[in-house]
Design an enzyme around this catalytic site. Structure first.
Site, mmCIF file in Angstrom:
data_model
loop_
_atom_site.group_PDB
_atom_site.id
_atom_site.type_symbol
_atom_site.label_atom_id
_atom_site.label_comp_id
_atom_site.label_asym_id
_atom_site.label_seq_id
_atom_site.Cartn_x
_atom_site.Cartn_y
_atom_site.Cartn_z
ATOM 1 N N GLU A 50 0.782 -1.135 0.078
ATOM 2 C CA GLU A 50 -0.031 0.042 0.120
ATOM 3 C C GLU A 50 0.794 1.450 -0.127
ATOM 4 O O GLU A 50 1.931 1.217 0.599
ATOM 5 C CB GLU A 50 -0.893 -0.100 1.356
ATOM 6 C CG GLU A 50 -1.641 1.024 1.659
ATOM 7 C CD GLU A 50 -2.188 1.413 2.929
ATOM 8 O OE1 GLU A 50 -1.434 0.853 3.744
ATOM 9 O OE2 GLU A 50 -3.263 1.795 3.340
ATOM 10 N N ASN A 110 -7.112 5.815 -1.630
ATOM 11 C CA ASN A 110 -5.893 4.755 -1.536
ATOM 12 C C ASN A 110 -6.104 3.688 -2.311
ATOM 13 O O ASN A 110 -6.787 2.976 -2.252
ATOM 14 C CB ASN A 110 -6.097 4.625 0.119
ATOM 15 C CG ASN A 110 -4.946 3.704 0.371
ATOM 16 O OD1 ASN A 110 -4.082 3.031 -0.120
ATOM 17 N ND2 ASN A 110 -4.617 3.833 1.672
ATOM 18 N N LYS A 127 -9.773 1.647 -1.988
ATOM 19 C CA LYS A 127 -9.716 1.028 -0.455
ATOM 20 C C LYS A 127 -11.131 1.439 -0.156
ATOM 21 O O LYS A 127 -11.679 2.668 -0.061
ATOM 22 C CB LYS A 127 -8.723 1.792 0.205
ATOM 23 C CG LYS A 127 -8.329 1.303 1.648
ATOM 24 C CD LYS A 127 -7.261 1.580 2.415
ATOM 25 C CE LYS A 127 -7.312 1.120 3.968
ATOM 26 N NZ LYS A 127 -6.120 1.796 4.644
ATOM 27 N N GLU A 146 -5.914 8.687 8.143
ATOM 28 C CA GLU A 146 -6.268 8.307 6.616
ATOM 29 C C GLU A 146 -7.778 8.862 6.145
ATOM 30 O O GLU A 146 -8.248 9.076 5.150
ATOM 31 C CB GLU A 146 -6.513 6.780 6.603
ATOM 32 C CG GLU A 146 -5.039 6.004 6.486
ATOM 33 C CD GLU A 146 -5.250 4.693 5.862
ATOM 34 O OE1 GLU A 146 -5.631 4.256 4.893
ATOM 35 O OE2 GLU A 146 -4.714 3.671 6.898
ATOM 36 N N CYS A 172 -4.691 -3.103 3.010
ATOM 37 C CA CYS A 172 -4.389 -3.002 4.366
ATOM 38 C C CYS A 172 -5.666 -3.135 5.499
ATOM 39 O O CYS A 172 -5.868 -4.540 5.644
ATOM 40 C CB CYS A 172 -3.757 -1.553 4.899
ATOM 41 S SG CYS A 172 -3.001 -1.731 6.432
ATOM 42 N N ASN A 197 0.417 -0.947 5.512
ATOM 43 C CA ASN A 197 1.219 -0.010 6.449
ATOM 44 C C ASN A 197 0.643 -0.159 7.762
ATOM 45 O O ASN A 197 -0.323 0.575 7.947
ATOM 46 C CB ASN A 197 1.247 1.156 5.851
ATOM 47 C CG ASN A 197 2.129 1.614 4.697
ATOM 48 O OD1 ASN A 197 3.194 1.970 4.731
ATOM 49 N ND2 ASN A 197 1.611 1.322 3.470
#
Ligand code: CDT
Length: 311
Positions: A50, A110, A127, A146, A172, A197
């Site tokens: 990611e 993302n 994502k 995020e 993730c 991550n």
């Protein structure tokens, strides 16, 4: 080389830390170095982490979201990532690459792009589950913003015919949610590429810190087994801007077993031959969805967001 068209040699292209001052060109060089090693080892698909082009920038707050614009890509490939696309095509290797996407409409996702061995883009995945918080929380040792810097995608978990099989992607935090795998399992997925991550320190409940490695493998192994699919989990890890990030990239079989795992916290290639036909052993037996699933019973999982306790 692979012994059958349904056996694909896959690599997890684990990355060590990317510090804030590292340029895109330097990072792309590291990605290409992994790719060249992969070529020497007969790999056909390499999965990168990611947000593989920059440091994990949601750890810092900016008053104006655009203060982090330089961490996003406005095109893929762009001038700085083109060398990776060129090297991959020259070596006939496909890849999955996570990056921060800024669209022409100003949307921020993302994103992971999946590219075939001939250089064609198969699909983008944005994502779905965005963790963390959206405003500055100075009590934390570092931020996980995020939810400030990325929107939740509404495109869902789609799968794609590529690499001789049925491919899916997740990113993730998605890996922690069973719905991620089942959405793709219901489309016959045979290999899911997942970059991550994951800071070792989880500020809301540090009691979980010691379990980060366990939880990482637990959820991906369960997702693989319960849906009869390969899962390729790939970390960006090591100590990045003072924050320790989980490594332990793993290639997981449809049996739920880890067949290959990273042993370092730096740039490392983890390789395994993935027999996509192995998936059928699980999809056609214990997890024969057509025979055994009870969707008429599962009405809450598709419609209810939070917990509703009994009276
Ligand atoms: N990148 C990412 O999704 N990381 C989260 C960290 C925990 S939520 C603060 C993860 O699920 O690994």
């Amino acid at each position: 080389m692979s012994s059958s068209p349904r056996v694909i040699r896959v690599a997890a292209g684990q990355l060590g830390p990317i510090q804030r001052e590292e340029s895109r060109a330097e990072v792309v060089q590291r990605l290409v170095a992994l790719l060249e090693e992969a070529a020497d080892r007969g790999v056909e698909l390499i999965v990168y982490p990611e947000l593989a082009l920059t440091t994990f920038f949601p750890r810092w707050y900016t008053e104006d979201v655009s203060g982090h614009d330089h961490f996003y890509e406005t095109s893929m490939p762009g001038a700085e990532t083109q060398p990776l696309f060129d090297a991959a095509k020259a070596h006939n290797i496909g890849f999955a690459l996570g990056y921060a996407e800024l669209t022409p409409d100003g949307e921020r996702f993302n994103t992971t792009v999946l590219v075939e061995r001939d250089g064609t883009t198969v699909a983008k995945y944005r994502k779905v589950h965005i963790p963390g918080h959206d405003s500055n929380e100075p009590w934390r040792a570092f931020q996980h913003l995020e939810r400030r810097y990325f929107q939740e995608s509404h495109e869902g978990f789609n799968v794609h015919r590529a690499f001789g099989g049925i491919m899916g992607m997740a990113t993730c935090n998605d890996r922690r949610w069973p719905e991620t795998y089942r959405e793709m399992g219901l489309q016959g997925v045979e290999l899911i590429a997942i970059g991550y991550n994951t800071p070792i320190h989880y500020a809301p409940d540090p009691g979980q810190n010691a379990l980060q490695g366990f939880h990482n493998h637990l959820c991906m192994q369960a997702g693989a087994y319960q849906n009869g699919t390969w899962v390729i989990g790939v970390a960006k890890c090591g100590t990045e801007e003072g924050v320790e990030m989980l490594a332990e990239s793993a290639i997981i079989a449809p049996s739920g077993e880890i067949v290959a795992q990273a042993v370092t916290t730096g740039d490392e290639l983890v390789v395994a031959d993935c027999d996509l036909d192995w998936c059928a052993d699980y999809k056609n037996t214990l997890f024969d969805f057509d025979t055994y699933r009870r969707p008429e019973i599962y009405h809450r999982t598709g419609s209810q967001k939070g917990v509703v306790h009994p009276d």
